[in-house]
Design an enzyme around this catalytic site. Structure first.
Site, short mmCIF file in Angstrom:
data_model
loop_
_atom_site.label_atom_id
_atom_site.label_comp_id
_atom_site.label_asym_id
_atom_site.label_seq_id
_atom_site.Cartn_x
_atom_site.Cartn_y
_atom_site.Cartn_z
N LYS A 180 0.86 -1.18 0.00
CA LYS A 180 0.00 0.00 0.00
C LYS A 180 0.91 1.23 0.00
CE LYS A 180 -2.25 3.39 2.59
NZ LYS A 180 -1.92 4.34 1.53
N GLU A 255 9.85 1.94 10.84
CA GLU A 255 10.84 3.00 10.70
C GLU A 255 10.09 4.31 10.71
OE1 GLU A 255 13.96 2.84 11.05
OE2 GLU A 255 14.06 0.65 11.07
N CYS A 289 13.67 11.35 6.51
CA CYS A 289 13.71 10.99 7.93
C CYS A 289 15.11 11.20 8.51
CB CYS A 289 13.25 9.56 8.14
SG CYS A 289 14.14 8.34 7.18
N GLU A 390 9.90 16.58 15.09
CA GLU A 390 10.25 16.45 13.68
C GLU A 390 9.40 17.39 12.84
OE1 GLU A 390 11.29 12.82 10.68
OE2 GLU A 390 9.31 12.73 11.62
#
Length: 488
Positions: A180, A255, A289, A390
């Site tokens: 997906k 992750e 990331c 973040e």
């Protein structure tokens, strides 16, 4: 045939066929450089579409795992060759969907091809070892078995590399896959799946279902016939995926986020450190990331470094990533642009000094895109939001320290531990950094972003579920060890 050139309609790939979803509804993928430009329409799938894909993968898995690793590798080699043939088309699609520059997209596509070839070679490598037995008349050894059906959930920031670095090891070790992709980059994923189809991959071995995360992503996590889930994305979504997988005993790999620091020591090569900071923070519009988010600089060189950084930042050209001379493209979507701008406002409100950027770019050719200026804050302290959370955008938080030990304490003072970098010529500083930095990826005199495909990748603390991707480490997630004891 995947695409209708008339309306750019892309279908699900299930059991070797391109099919319309049960909803007969679609989702729109737009160009972040121009929100009026539609890249394509993908299926807004329902749970029944996912069930079909999982059933196809489950049906294909037994025959797929019976093939030798070398035979499975041949399909990966063929898929790599197909991708190489379509490299320009795939890269251009990624730029149009995600916004990164064409140069970056071509590099990512080339990396995807290299990953496929690397894992194709894994089919010829060992899968176990002989272990001495206390019984002199027995043979004891280990081998590895695939998990079965693996669900792959991928983000929009690396629409080529991340799907491939998950799918390739899953396939080579004998699993079948249901992927997906993020809706924003689902057209790019369809073009990758086309390459596997062109390679002649047996029906059902690889399946793609597009749709919302709440339906298809969560459905993958909860599906009783999916044996493993590999996910890259936000912490909030990742934890929901992990909880659902744990509740039914499925293996999972997460992750997630990062708040990656660069430490600049007083003895560093400042020009080298500035180049790496710019690249790590602003390439791909900071949407990595492993992107550099905090720059922790010793006070002795702080002002010099800051001026060099500002000077280089002024040279950055912003625009449509398909155009020549553009260094930084737009944010990938409107939501991400809104998020980045909200963090910039928080930085100002909490007392940080805005040195550069900080504004949305809307004039002229930029008016229909999701552009934001590369942004640098000064006087950032550890408790500020922009030093802790973040942002996933082109925003640097400059932080001043007096010593390397203080720099390490500041660098570790976040919930994340994905990537970290130091610039120094002092071997003692290097060793302290390696030993004390709480991050899964440690880089010395190099930018925080990036990892080589043959090396393990993953984070510490809240950045991951403590597993590793890529390289030989991928074997640990995608297989289970069998210990075999044989006696005549």
């Amino acid at each position: 045939m995947v695409v209708s050139t008339k309306n750019k309609l892309y279908l699900n790939f299930i059991g070797g066929n391109w099919i319309t979803s049960a909803s007969n509804d679609t989702l729109k993928s737009i160009d972040p450089a121009n929100a009026n430009e539609v890249v394509g329409y993908v299926q807004n799938s329902r749970k029944e579409d996912l069930d079909l894909a999982v059933a196809a993968a489950k049906k294909a898995q037994n025959e797929w795992k019976k093939l030798t690793g070398a035979a499975r590798g041949q399909y990966l080699y063929a898929a790599a060759n197909a991708m190489e043939k379509h490299l320009d088309e795939i890269a251009e699609c990624a730029t149009r969907e995600m916004g990164k520059t064409l140069m970056e997209a071509k590099g990512e596509t080339a990396r995807g091809i290299a990953i496929l070839r690397y894992y194709a070679g894994e089919g010829m490598r060992k899968v176990g070892e002989v272990i001495p037995s206390t019984d002199s008349e027995a043979l004891m050894f280990t081998t590895r078995a695939p998990l079965g059906v693996v669900g792959v959930i991928t983000p929009w920031n690396f629409p080529i590399a991340i799907p491939i670095w998950k799918m390739a090891p899953a396939l080579i070790y004998g699993n079948t896959v249901v992927i997906k992709p993020a809706t924003e980059t689902a057209v790019t994923c369809a073009k990758i799946v086309e390459c596997f189809e062109e390679a002649g991959l047996p029906a059902g071995v690889l399946n793609m279902v597009t749709g919302s995360g709440s339906v298809i992503g969560q459905g993958i996590a909860e599906h009783p016939d999916i044996n493993g889930i590999t996910f890259t994305g936000s912490n909030g979504v990742g934890k929901k995926i992990g909880q659902a997988a744990f509740a039914r005993g499925a293996k999972y790999q997460l992750e997630m986020g990062g708040k990656n620091p660069i430490i600049v020591a007083a003895d560093a090569d400042l020009d080298q450190a500035v180049e790496a900071t710019i690249s790590g923070a602003f390439r791909s519009t900071g949407q990595k990331c492993t992107a550099t988010s905090r720059v922790i600089v010793q006070s002795d060189v702080y002002e010099i470094f800051k001026e060099k950084l500002l000077e280089k930042t002024r040279d950055i050209t912003i625009g449509n990533g398909l155009r020549e001379g553009i260094w930084m493209g737009p944010c990938a979507n409107e939501n991400q642009l809104t998020t980045v701008l909200s963090y910039i406002r928080k930085g100002i409100d909490e007392g940080a000094t805005l040195l550069s950027g900080g504004e949305r770019v809307t004039h002229g050719d930029y008016k229909d895109g999701f552009y934001v200026q590369p942004t640098i804050f000064d006087n950032v302290t550890t408790e500020m939001t922009i030093a802790q959370e973040e942002i996933f955008g082109p925003v640097i938080a400059l932080m001043k320290v007096d010593s390397i030990q203080q720099a390490l304490e500041v660098a570790n003072d976040v919930q994340y531990g994905l990537s970290a970098s130091i610039f120094t010529t002092n071997i003692g500083h290097m060793l302290s950094f390696i030993d004390e930095m709480d991050a899964g990826l440690i880089r010395i005199n190099s930018e925080s972003a990036g990892v080589e495909l043959q090396a393990p990748f993953g984070g510490m603390k809240q950045s991951s579920s403590h597993s590793r991707e890529q390289g030989e480490a991928a074997k640990e997630f995608f297989t289970a060890i069998k210990t075999v004891f044989v006696k005549g």
